[in-house]
Design a protein around this motif. Structure first.
Motif, PDB file in Angstrom:
ATOM      1  N   ILE A 154       0.804  -1.220   0.000  1.00 54.69           N
ATOM      2  CA  ILE A 154       0.000   0.000   0.000  1.00 54.69           C
ATOM      3  C   ILE A 154       0.837   1.270   0.000  1.00 54.69           C
ATOM      4  CG2 ILE A 154      -0.242   0.415   2.498  1.00 54.69           C
ATOM      5  CD1 ILE A 154      -3.096   0.375  -0.143  1.00 54.69           C
ATOM      6  N   ALA A 155       2.125   1.152   0.341  1.00 54.24           N
ATOM      7  CA  ALA A 155       2.983   2.334   0.484  1.00 54.24           C
ATOM      8  C   ALA A 155       3.048   3.209  -0.767  1.00 54.24           C
ATOM      9  CB  ALA A 155       4.382   1.916   0.917  1.00 54.24           C
ATOM     10  N   PRO A 156       3.129   2.635  -1.982  1.00 51.67           N
ATOM     11  CA  PRO A 156       3.187   3.511  -3.160  1.00 51.67           C
ATOM     12  C   PRO A 156       2.029   4.493  -3.272  1.00 51.67           C
ATOM     13  CG  PRO A 156       3.847   1.286  -3.768  1.00 51.67           C
ATOM     14  CD  PRO A 156       3.348   1.223  -2.348  1.00 51.67           C
ATOM     15  N   ARG A 157       0.851   4.107  -2.792  1.00 57.41           N
ATOM     16  CA  ARG A 157      -0.289   5.032  -2.841  1.00 57.41           C
ATOM     17  C   ARG A 157      -0.067   6.214  -1.904  1.00 57.41           C
ATOM     18  NH1 ARG A 157      -5.585   0.984  -3.015  1.00 57.41           N
ATOM     19  NH2 ARG A 157      -4.701  -0.506  -4.512  1.00 57.41           N
ATOM     20  N   HIS A 158       0.585   5.961  -0.785  1.00 57.69           N
ATOM     21  CA  HIS A 158       0.889   7.041   0.157  1.00 57.69           C
ATOM     22  C   HIS A 158       1.983   7.948  -0.397  1.00 57.69           C
ATOM     23  CE1 HIS A 158      -1.376   5.782   3.838  1.00 57.69           C
ATOM     24  NE2 HIS A 158      -1.425   4.667   3.150  1.00 57.69           N
ATOM     25  N   ILE A 159       3.011   7.349  -0.977  1.00 56.68           N
ATOM     26  CA  ILE A 159       4.092   8.157  -1.556  1.00 56.68           C
ATOM     27  C   ILE A 159       3.537   9.045  -2.669  1.00 56.68           C
ATOM     28  CG2 ILE A 159       6.315   8.089  -2.730  1.00 56.68           C
ATOM     29  CD1 ILE A 159       6.769   5.337  -1.459  1.00 56.68           C
ATOM     30  N   LYS A 160       2.706   8.461  -3.510  1.00 56.55           N
ATOM     31  CA  LYS A 160       2.082   9.223  -4.596  1.00 56.55           C
ATOM     32  C   LYS A 160       1.221  10.350  -4.034  1.00 56.55           C
ATOM     33  CE  LYS A 160      -0.839   8.335  -8.693  1.00 56.55           C
ATOM     34  NZ  LYS A 160      -2.187   8.825  -8.344  1.00 56.55           N
ATOM     35  N   ALA A 161       0.491  10.079  -2.960  1.00 58.33           N
ATOM     36  CA  ALA A 161      -0.362  11.104  -2.352  1.00 58.33           C
ATOM     37  C   ALA A 161       0.471  12.249  -1.783  1.00 58.33           C
ATOM     38  CB  ALA A 161      -1.218  10.483  -1.257  1.00 58.33           C
ATOM     39  N   ILE A 162       1.588  11.914  -1.161  1.00 58.82           N
ATOM     40  CA  ILE A 162       2.478  12.951  -0.625  1.00 58.82           C
ATOM     41  C   ILE A 162       2.977  13.853  -1.758  1.00 58.82           C
ATOM     42  CG2 ILE A 162       4.702  13.372   0.516  1.00 58.82           C
ATOM     43  CD1 ILE A 162       4.199  10.691   2.031  1.00 58.82           C
ATOM     44  N   LYS A 163       3.356  13.224  -2.871  1.00 60.80           N
ATOM     45  CA  LYS A 163       3.853  13.978  -4.021  1.00 60.80           C
ATOM     46  C   LYS A 163       2.758  14.837  -4.641  1.00 60.80           C
ATOM     47  CE  LYS A 163       7.144  14.742  -7.130  1.00 60.80           C
ATOM     48  NZ  LYS A 163       8.474  15.289  -6.763  1.00 60.80           N
ATOM     49  N   GLU A 164       1.583  14.256  -4.828  1.00 61.67           N
ATOM     50  CA  GLU A 164       0.509  14.966  -5.519  1.00 61.67           C
ATOM     51  C   GLU A 164      -0.104  16.075  -4.682  1.00 61.67           C
ATOM     52  OE1 GLU A 164      -2.196  11.976  -6.973  1.00 61.67           O
ATOM     53  OE2 GLU A 164      -0.935  11.589  -8.736  1.00 61.67           O
ATOM     54  N   THR A 165       0.098  16.035  -3.368  1.00 62.71           N
ATOM     55  CA  THR A 165      -0.353  17.142  -2.522  1.00 62.71           C
ATOM     56  C   THR A 165       0.763  18.156  -2.280  1.00 62.71           C
ATOM     57  OG1 THR A 165       0.104  15.768  -0.565  1.00 62.71           O
ATOM     58  CG2 THR A 165      -2.178  15.833  -1.367  1.00 62.71           C
ATOM     59  N   LYS A 166       1.855  17.995  -3.059  1.00 64.15           N
ATOM     60  CA  LYS A 166       2.964  18.957  -3.083  1.00 64.15           C
ATOM     61  C   LYS A 166       3.677  19.066  -1.739  1.00 64.15           C
ATOM     62  CE  LYS A 166       0.718  21.651  -6.739  1.00 64.15           C
ATOM     63  NZ  LYS A 166       1.265  20.771  -7.762  1.00 64.15           N
ATOM     64  N   ASN A 167       3.946  17.915  -1.148  1.00 61.63           N
ATOM     65  CA  ASN A 167       4.700  17.863   0.095  1.00 61.63           C
ATOM     66  C   ASN A 167       6.001  17.099  -0.108  1.00 61.63           C
ATOM     67  OD1 ASN A 167       2.784  19.245   1.978  1.00 61.63           O
ATOM     68  ND2 ASN A 167       1.433  17.625   1.229  1.00 61.63           N
ATOM     69  N   ASN A 168       6.781  16.962   0.964  1.00 63.63           N
ATOM     70  CA  ASN A 168       8.128  16.428   0.856  1.00 63.63           C
ATOM     71  C   ASN A 168       8.286  15.155   1.691  1.00 63.63           C
ATOM     72  OD1 ASN A 168       8.827  19.102  -0.342  1.00 63.63           O
ATOM     73  ND2 ASN A 168       8.609  19.791   1.780  1.00 63.63           N
ATOM     74  N   LEU A 169       8.895  14.132   1.126  1.00 62.05           N
ATOM     75  CA  LEU A 169       9.224  12.927   1.875  1.00 62.05           C
ATOM     76  C   LEU A 169      10.707  12.969   2.205  1.00 62.05           C
ATOM     77  CD1 LEU A 169       8.309  10.189   3.014  1.00 62.05           C
ATOM     78  CD2 LEU A 169       9.012   9.165   0.828  1.00 62.05           C
ATOM     79  N   LEU A 170      11.013  13.139   3.505  1.00 59.55           N
ATOM     80  CA  LEU A 170      12.406  13.299   3.917  1.00 59.55           C
ATOM     81  C   LEU A 170      13.044  12.005   4.410  1.00 59.55           C
ATOM     82  CD1 LEU A 170      12.437  16.735   5.800  1.00 59.55           C
ATOM     83  CD2 LEU A 170      12.617  16.245   3.339  1.00 59.55           C
ATOM     84  N   ALA A 171      12.228  11.061   4.913  1.00 60.98           N
ATOM     85  CA  ALA A 171      12.808   9.847   5.490  1.00 60.98           C
ATOM     86  C   ALA A 171      11.829   8.689   5.373  1.00 60.98           C
ATOM     87  CB  ALA A 171      13.182  10.074   6.955  1.00 60.98           C
ATOM     88  N   ALA A 172      12.381   7.485   5.186  1.00 63.78           N
ATOM     89  CA  ALA A 172      11.563   6.281   5.036  1.00 63.78           C
ATOM     90  C   ALA A 172      12.224   5.137   5.786  1.00 63.78           C
ATOM     91  CB  ALA A 172      11.398   5.930   3.559  1.00 63.78           C
ATOM     92  N   LEU A 173      11.384   4.233   6.294  1.00 60.80           N
ATOM     93  CA  LEU A 173      11.869   3.082   7.058  1.00 60.80           C
ATOM     94  C   LEU A 173      11.182   1.816   6.576  1.00 60.80           C
ATOM     95  CD1 LEU A 173      13.214   1.677   9.590  1.00 60.80           C
ATOM     96  CD2 LEU A 173      11.122   2.305  10.827  1.00 60.80           C
TER      97      LEU A 173
END
Length: 320
Positions: free
Chosen positions: A18-37
């Protein structure tokens, strides 16, 4: 939330389905992903969205990194949680302790009392917990809710819910096949349907389990405005023959008073819409998650009665 310059996100469980949907949502709402685990390092999907995000396979180093960011102008505003179900509670607590809000996949937690404890965490930290309940944002489901709200006040609807999403042998050897970790079939693949039904038809008045097996579950719910017979399965053999002939591995069907509700499409953008709602201050929180968590907890801990009488056709699938 102030999103003018984009918020800083971290994500836990970036290697999962399910993570790709969250990553895509972060990108499409114009926010930044700084760290992943993630304990798994097969996470190349990040490159398609945030190639410069820091990545960790050890929670301790991730924890230290998030704490270091907290002391800078790059502190994490929101932690997205896509980890296995049994870890959600712990990872939500981590997010709030780190001074961030949490957006968590369903099921939010496995036990109702976990929600009570998280409410205290919210009060203590001033941060919020949001649950992904994307069916509430589906246009067909929203239209159905409006129809029921405008309908007769005392009418009781008869509902049949069937959801079969076949899985291979791997499922039973993963954390998903461990009831203590996933919550079992009703929790792992059914919780969002139970949330949707109680959202539309009201609170649970009676909850009976008929089948509870590693690969399928069925039962009966009496809601304020509906009688629901439900069947959930990951067994390919439970699929209707026509679905098999079409080469499909998933079948979902909801009948309300013998009328089918069509909502098979329109899912691809619901996570992004969920994020937009949360960022606009309209997300679904702990209160909204309670009913479905209580429902699946009761199913998981009840003694199955077996299928008898009128219920027998639901023992395998609706087409039997």
């Amino acid at each position: 939330m102030d999103t003018a310059s984009g918020l800083n996100f971290a994500i836990i469980g970036v290697g999962g389905y399910i993570a790709p949907r969250h990553i895509k949502a972060i990108k499409e709402t114009k926010n930044n992903l700084l760290a992943a685990l993630d304990i798994c390092d097969s996470v190349g999907i990040i490159d398609s969205y945030f190639p410069y995000s820091d990545f960790f396979v050890e929670f301790e180093r991730f924890d230290r990194h998030i704490d270091k960011l907290r002391r800078t102008d790059k502190k994490i505003d929101i932690v997205s949680i896509c980890s296995p179900n049994y870890l959600h509670d712990s990872h939500i607590r981590f997010a709030l302790r780190s001074g961030a809000h949490a957006i968590c996949e369903k099921p939010l937690v496995l036990n109702p009392w976990n929600i009570d404890a998280l409410e205290e965490y919210e009060n203590d930290t001033g941060k919020k917990v949001y649950n992904v309940l994307q069916l509430r944002l589906h246009s067909a489901i929203q239209a159905l809710r409006r129809k029921i709200q405008k309908g007769p006040k005392n009418k009781k609807y008869d509902i049949q819910l069937t959801y079969i999403t076949s899985r291979g042998n791997w499922y039973h050897f993963s954390w998903k096949g461990d009831t203590q970790k996933s919550g079992g079939i009703a929790t792992n693949i059914g919780v969002h349907f139970f949330d949707m039904l109680t959202w539309i038809f009201g609170d649970v008045k009676e909850n009976i389990t008929h089948i509870s097996k590693p690969d399928k579950s069925s039962g009966f719910l009496e809601l304020e405005k509906a009688r629901v017979r439900w069947f959930l399965s990951i067994n390919f053999n439970d699929l209707p023959e026509q679905t098999k002939k079409e080469g499909k591995r998933t079948y979902r069907n909801i009948l309300i008073d013998n009328e089918e509700i069509e909502f098979s499409g329109g899912f691809s953008e619901l996570h992004t819409e969920t994020y937009r709602e949360i960022l606009a201050g309209k997300g679904f929180g702990l209160t909204e998650a309670k009913n479905s968590i209580q429902t699946v907890y009761a199913i998981r801990n009840s003694e199955p009665m077996g299928c008898v009488g009128y219920y027998h056709p639901m023992c395998r699938n609706i087409a039997l």
